[in-house]
Scaffold this active site. Structure first.
Site, PDB file in Angstrom:
ATOM      1  N   ASP A 249       0.687  -1.215   0.076  1.00 43.51           N
ATOM      2  CA  ASP A 249      -0.086   0.027   0.021  1.00 43.51           C
ATOM      3  C   ASP A 249       0.945   1.325   0.093  1.00 43.51           C
ATOM      4  O   ASP A 249       2.020   1.188  -0.157  1.00 43.51           O
ATOM      5  CB  ASP A 249      -1.070   0.157   1.164  1.00 43.51           C
ATOM      6  N   LYS A 271      -4.182   3.121   0.065  1.00 41.66           N
ATOM      7  CA  LYS A 271      -5.279   3.954   0.531  1.00 41.66           C
ATOM      8  C   LYS A 271      -4.820   5.474   0.267  1.00 41.66           C
ATOM      9  O   LYS A 271      -4.941   6.103   1.161  1.00 41.66           O
ATOM     10  CB  LYS A 271      -5.557   3.822   1.906  1.00 41.66           C
ATOM     11  N   MET A 384      -1.383   8.527  12.887  1.00 39.72           N
ATOM     12  CA  MET A 384      -2.371   9.017  12.429  1.00 39.72           C
ATOM     13  C   MET A 384      -3.074  10.403  13.015  1.00 39.72           C
ATOM     14  O   MET A 384      -4.326  10.557  12.884  1.00 39.72           O
ATOM     15  CB  MET A 384      -3.479   7.612  12.231  1.00 39.72           C
TER      16      MET A 384
HETATM   17  N1  SAH Z   1       2.267  -0.013  11.118  1.00 41.33           N
HETATM   18  C1  SAH Z   1       2.908   1.256  10.892  1.00 41.33           C
HETATM   19  C2  SAH Z   1       1.996   2.313  11.328  1.00 41.33           C
HETATM   20  C3  SAH Z   1       0.487   2.241  10.403  1.00 41.33           C
HETATM   21  S1  SAH Z   1      -0.567   3.462  10.707  1.00 41.33           S
HETATM   22  C4  SAH Z   1       4.020   1.453  11.735  1.00 41.33           C
HETATM   23  O1  SAH Z   1       4.435   0.651  12.643  1.00 41.33           O
HETATM   24  O2  SAH Z   1       4.638   2.414  11.600  1.00 41.33           O
HETATM   25  C5  SAH Z   1       0.050   4.837   9.752  1.00 41.33           C
HETATM   26  C6  SAH Z   1       0.606   6.004  10.482  1.00 41.33           C
HETATM   27  O3  SAH Z   1       2.093   5.623  10.711  1.00 41.33           O
HETATM   28  C7  SAH Z   1       0.677   7.295   9.779  1.00 41.33           C
HETATM   29  O4  SAH Z   1      -0.175   7.772   9.820  1.00 41.33           O
HETATM   30  C8  SAH Z   1       1.818   7.850  10.596  1.00 41.33           C
HETATM   31  O5  SAH Z   1       1.132   8.394  11.735  1.00 41.33           O
HETATM   32  C9  SAH Z   1       2.689   6.849  10.809  1.00 41.33           C
HETATM   33  N2  SAH Z   1       3.897   6.591   9.918  1.00 41.33           N
HETATM   34  C10 SAH Z   1       4.098   5.568   9.118  1.00 41.33           C
HETATM   35  N3  SAH Z   1       5.248   5.832   8.415  1.00 41.33           N
HETATM   36  C11 SAH Z   1       5.686   6.937   8.900  1.00 41.33           C
HETATM   37  C12 SAH Z   1       7.096   7.858   8.425  1.00 41.33           C
HETATM   38  N4  SAH Z   1       7.827   7.257   7.755  1.00 41.33           N
HETATM   39  N5  SAH Z   1       7.072   9.085   9.152  1.00 41.33           N
HETATM   40  C13 SAH Z   1       6.267   9.169  10.293  1.00 41.33           C
HETATM   41  N6  SAH Z   1       5.097   8.586  10.616  1.00 41.33           N
HETATM   42  C14 SAH Z   1       4.723   7.468   9.977  1.00 41.33           C
END
Ligand code: SAH
Length: 466
Positions: A249, A271, A384
């Site tokens: 995704d 998404k 998020m």
């Molecule tokens: N499974 C993921 C989280 C998924 S929810 C994890 O463990 O990181 C999606 C959220 O993750 C985004 O809205 C943001 O808050 C965060 N996120 C994912 N990648 C990011 C990045 N490179 N920098 C900052 N926030 C990130």
């Protein structure tokens, strides 16, 4: 070929290392992986080598060896750290008829030590005849990634079963059996299910051959990390290279996908705003359908699949259909953000609790009790939360947190689009809007504990004197 690769039988044979410092220690570490007897020749030995002698793993001689002394040795290493002395040792050893390796002097070597990938009893030796040591290291890294760390254990298991296989499986079916053995059971073993792997093999042996129904594939929920491709785990890379089909995704960097096999199918289910995306239940169904066709499915997910990644839904679908499913952990966004801020998530004496929170609930509503978890002594990473910044600010202030408490916001951490804002609870929403910061982003708050900071270290209970 100027040199010929061979595996020498080492059991009970003597290897002599002439030298007592780091060069000698490097060779000793290699030789001690084998069943050879090790002799160290040097006036004095440094700590590591002396400890080996102490532990009975090597013997120590101090006088310079003669050709006769070395004549029965399988291998002699000239590793004193002094090129002149090593050249001398090499000629003495050669006069005694022993195979010689002189450190960093290829012209004086009869035998060259290769780069080794060690999955004993599976051993890969890489040599470039001294033309390209860096290339040898790169190949070694690639082979290390290809071969799971537990492969040696599996090969040993296969070795133990050989007699039983010969006895129970007709010759015509044996090759197919071994081909199968190094596919499905090996995969199970590599994923930590050693007993299941052994059971599969034994059942097949008892049944007289590999099972005909090899139709069930597998699903791996693979953590792709925060963005930078080199933050993937070796296991994630391995699963990508094994995959027949990959569902990914929006959060997955294209560089990560390039690590997959060229002929693997890549399916975007993401998404991104404005782009058609798959509903979760469709993803849940399709990964199971693909696995049941016998394919190895990777569901690639940003960060760590087990954190706000809907892994529960994808796993329960797989379990209900009896498809093997595993989670391959990844570096979560909060960890990535800490690395980019250059500051750990927990600090001894200030924060003794780490909270990973989502700002958005299952029904897409904003979670209304975020501030409650930010008790003194807490670091909180809000996932998020970008679109909910104003509500988060209001909740924090209503909860009595200081308006000037420092807040860091980091978007796209570890990628080329990374942005960082240092602000306060009060300025959170306005600063995000001012900069036009975009998703994905983490809002990071620290509410240090005054009590923790002030407290003396906990005293250990005193032990009573004997
Ligand atoms: N499974 C993921 C989280 C998924 S929810 C994890 O463990 O990181 C999606 C959220 O993750 C985004 O809205 C943001 O808050 C965060 N996120 C994912 N990648 C990011 C990045 N490179 N920098 C900052 N926030 C990130």
């Amino acid at each position: 070929m100027k040199t010929f690769p061979m595996f020498l039988r080492m059991e009970g044979r003597e290897v002599v290392i002439v030298g007592g410092g780091e060069e000698a220690a490097q060779k000793a570490r290699l030789i001690l992986k084998t069943e050879a007897r090790l002799t160290l020749v040097a006036e004095t030995l440094d700590g590591e080598l002396a400890a080996l002698v102490e532990a009975g793993r090597a013997t120590h001689e101090t006088s310079a060896p003669s050709p006769v002394r070395l004549s029965g040795s399988a291998l002699v290493f000239a590793a004193s750290g002094c090129p002149g002395l090593d050249a001398c040792t090499a000629s003495v050893a050669r006069a005694g008829g022993a195979l010689v390796n002189a450190v960093d002097q290829p012209d004086l070597c009869d035998a060259i030590t290769p780069s080794i990938v060690d999955r004993d009893p599976v051993v890969v030796a890489i040599g470039t005849e001294g033309t390209a040591p860096v290339l040898a290291r790169q190949i070694k890294t690639q082979v290390e990634e290809m071969l799971e760390p537990t492969l040696g254990g599996f090969a040993a298991l296969a070795g133990r079963l050989r007699t039983a296989v010969t006895a129970s499986i007709p010759k015509a079916r044996r090759r197919a059996f071994w081909r199968w053995a190094f596919e499905a059971p090996r995969r199970q073993h590599a994923q930590g299910a050693e007993r299941d792997a052994a059971r599969m093999l034994k059942q097949a042996i008892a049944a007289g051959g590999a099972p005909d129904d090899q139709s069930v594939g597998s699903i791996a929920l693979v953590g792709a990390g925060p963005g930078a491709a080199d933050l993937l785990t070796l296991r994630a890379v391995r699963r990508l290279q094994e995959a027949d089909v990959i569902f990914y995704d929006r959060l997955v960097d294209p560089e990560v996908l390039e690590l997959a096999r060229r002929d693997a199918e890549r399916i975007y289910v993401g998404k991104a705003p404005g782009i058609h995306s798959w509903p979760q239940d469709k993803i849940d169904q399709v990964i199971v359908t693909e696995a049941r066709r016998g394919r190895r499915v990777v569901r690639l997910k940003g960060g760590d699949p087990s954190i706000f990644g809907r892994a529960d839904e994808e796993m329960s679908g797989a379990r209900a259909a009896n498809v093997p499913v595993e989670i391959v952990p990844g570096v979560t966004a909060a960890s990535a953000v800490a690395s980019r801020l250059g500051r750990p998530l927990t600090e001894r004496g200030r924060t003794n609790r780490l909270v990973l929170a989502t700002a958005v609930g299952a029904g897409n509503q904003i979670v209304d009790d975020i501030a409650e978890a930010l008790r003194p002594g807490t670091t909180m990473a809000i996932y998020m939360g970008l679109g909910a910044a104003a509500e988060i600010r209001d909740q924090m202030i209503a909860h009595g947190l200081p308006a000037d408490l420092a807040v860091d916001v980091v978007s796209a951490a570890t990628t080329a689009h990374e942005e960082i804002i240092h602000t306060t609870v009060d300025g959170l929403a306005t600063d995000i809007a001012l900069l036009g910061m975009k998703n994905p982003a983490i809002i990071l708050l620290r509410n240090p504990s005054i009590a923790l900071e002030a407290k003396e270290p906990v005293q250990k209970p005193r032990t009573r004197a004997a």
